[in-house]
Design an enzyme around this catalytic site. Structure first.
Site, PDB file in Angstrom:
ATOM      1  N   PRO A 263       0.851  -1.199   0.000  1.00  0.00           N
ATOM      2  CA  PRO A 263       0.000   0.000   0.000  1.00  0.00           C
ATOM      3  C   PRO A 263       0.885   1.248   0.000  1.00  0.00           C
ATOM      4  O   PRO A 263       1.267   1.765   1.054  1.00  0.00           O
ATOM      5  CB  PRO A 263      -0.790  -0.138   1.304  1.00  0.00           C
ATOM      6  N   ASP A 436       6.085   2.632   1.640  1.00  0.00           N
ATOM      7  CA  ASP A 436       5.136   1.623   2.085  1.00  0.00           C
ATOM      8  C   ASP A 436       4.458   2.156   3.349  1.00  0.00           C
ATOM      9  O   ASP A 436       5.102   2.338   4.384  1.00  0.00           O
ATOM     10  CB  ASP A 436       5.877   0.308   2.377  1.00  0.00           C
ATOM     11  N   HIS A 437       3.137   2.384   3.260  1.00  0.00           N
ATOM     12  CA  HIS A 437       2.436   3.016   4.378  1.00  0.00           C
ATOM     13  C   HIS A 437       2.328   2.089   5.589  1.00  0.00           C
ATOM     14  O   HIS A 437       1.987   2.542   6.687  1.00  0.00           O
ATOM     15  CB  HIS A 437       1.033   3.461   3.942  1.00  0.00           C
ATOM     16  N   ARG A 438       2.645   0.817   5.421  1.00  0.00           N
ATOM     17  CA  ARG A 438       2.672  -0.080   6.569  1.00  0.00           C
ATOM     18  C   ARG A 438       3.903   0.160   7.438  1.00  0.00           C
ATOM     19  O   ARG A 438       3.908  -0.160   8.630  1.00  0.00           O
ATOM     20  CB  ARG A 438       2.677  -1.544   6.093  1.00  0.00           C
TER      21      ARG A 438
END
Length: 466
Positions: A263, A436-438
């Protein structure tokens, strides 16, 4: 008594399960030594020369150029302990060399038919190992260009090996594997081309010209492009079909997986790079080792990652854990004739600007010559993408899976800019950061990008962390 040994495609590492035969480097009946490269293959990572662990006489080859083989499939068979007196000395003429090589058995010689049956001598010259040897197919009947009879090495010169009589043998001088690949993909017989290089060497431009001429001829003969009807009754336009395999296929799979699993989000900022360019000019004083702009940006990246180590990471999807990595192995995107590759600078965080510049230059040269190893292309932790070399300002790149972030750099171009409270023309660059938004939130990604922009605008900021 000779013993026939079978040599299979070995495990090439990095989880690779297959390879494509690019070029055979030995002929049936040729004497090979232990650890001599016998075939050049393309994997999903790189071009690799495969050495044979046996010494003796080649009795069979398995697979034509362009064939995909799984790991463990037979490559060649070698008669170990056979007489090696058959090896042709490098200073013999093609005819004398042919007499010096004993004809292999009928079972070992594949049937020749169709194009290339005119006994064409092919000069490869694509590796040091190949250049040390002459390879002449015995028996009078040659194979197709690039796969049949061959005379090779420094002893073969196109101007002396090509008789004037019609229908006689002539040398096809091809050094670059890229040229051979292009000809094969477009269905061109190299024996029909006339090279414009020195001594009649066939160059990439010669193949491209032949392709254009053939396309123009076909277009004139068929008129406007038409569609064809498929088995389902739907119409589709005819066009060139390019297989997604090898390095191209691996890149396509990585891009798809990245989009599917990560994401990602992107933020960007404009920065005044005038002072950075001035600092580079000062570093590149006469007599000093040259420093590239990409090396300066790489050094800024490593300094930023030291401040924001959570971005030098990957996601373990099986355990659902973020894995922060201690070393920075910095990848950088490099465009080559064979497509986009991402060489990796090992331990970039320990290198000076000069060291980064030298290593980037070495890897770039290797990438363009097709000489990158698997180690040069794998296990990166962060990627720097300088798409400004294509003349564009911005981009939202796809993260290089399984990494967590990528810094993009656009072109540096003069623009109006408010500097010290006044309007001035400054050298401006757009920086983009995809993450990566994680792994992090907007605060971390924004902090990273702002620090990079500050270092671009005021390189002295880097001195704080030295």
């Amino acid at each position: 008594m000779a013993v026939v040994r079978e040599f299979t495609l070995p495990d090439l590492g990095e989880g690779l399960t297959e390879a494509t035969i690019v070029q055979w480097m030995v002929e049936i009946g040729e004497v090979v030594s232990v650890d001599q490269p016998v075939v050049e293959v393309e994997t999903a990572k790189a071009m690799v020369e495969v050495p044979c662990p046996y010494g003796g006489v080649v009795t069979a080859r398995f697979g034509e150029e362009g064939t995909d083989l799984p790991v463990g499939a037979p490559l060649i068979t070698v008669a170990v302990g056979a007489s090696t007196s058959a090896e042709a000395p490098a200073d013999l003429s093609p005819d004398a060399a042919a007499e010096a090589v004993p004809a292999p058995s009928e079972e070992a010689v594949p049937a020749e038919s169709g194009e290339g049956s005119g006994n064409v001598l092919v000069g490869y010259g694509t590796s040091a190992a190949a250049a040390r040897r002459r390879r002449v197919r015995p028996g009078g009947g040659g194979g197709a260009a690039g796969n049949g009879g061959a005379a090779d090495g420094p002893g073969t010169r196109p101007e002396t090996a090509a008789p004037e009589e019609p229908g006689a043998s002539r040398t096809v001088a091809v050094i670059s594997p890229l040229v051979r690949r292009m000809a094969r993909e477009h269905g061109l017989d190299l024996a029909t081309l006339h090279g414009t290089g020195r001594h009649g060497l066939i160059l990439r431009t010669d193949v491209e010209r032949a392709v254009r001429e053939r396309q123009a001829t076909a277009a004139a003969a068929t008129g406007p492009a038409t569609g064809v009807v498929t088995a389902t009754g739907r119409s589709r336009a005819e066009g060139e079909r390019i297989p997604l395999r090898g390095m191209r296929g691996a890149a396509a799979e990585k891009f798809t997986r990245s989009r599917r699993e990560i994401p990602d989000a992107t933020c960007w900022v404009d920065a005044d790079a005038t002072e950075l360019l001035a600092a580079r000019r000062a570093m590149n004083a006469p007599g000093a080792p040259k420093v590239s702009l990409l090396a300066l940006l790489a050094r800024i990246c490593t300094a930023a990652l030291a401040r924001f180590p959570e971005l030098n990471a990957t996601i373990d999807t099986e355990t659902q854990e973020i894995v922060r990595l201690p070393e920075v192995h910095l990848g950088f995107a490099a465009q080559t004739d064979r497509g986009l590759v991402v060489p990796v600078v090992r331990d970039a965080h320990t290198r000076t600007v000069e060291g980064l510049s030298a290593e980037i230059a070495r890897l770039t040269d290797s990438a363009r010559s097709g000489g990158l190893s698997l180690a040069d292309l794998t296990r990166g932790t962060f990627t720097l993408n300088n798409y400004g070399v294509f003349g564009v300002d911005g981009s939202t790149p796809i993260i290089n899976h399984p990494e967590a972030a990528m810094l993009g750099v656009g072109r540096i171009t003069p623009k109006p800019w408010v500097h010290n409270g006044e309007l001035a023309v400054r050298q401006v660059v757009q920086l983009s950061f995809t993450f990566d938004h994680r792994v992090c939130d907007g605060g971390t990604s924004g902090g990273f990008l702002r620090y990079v922009a500050d270092c671009v605008e005021q390189p002295a900021v880097l001195l704080r962390g030295l």
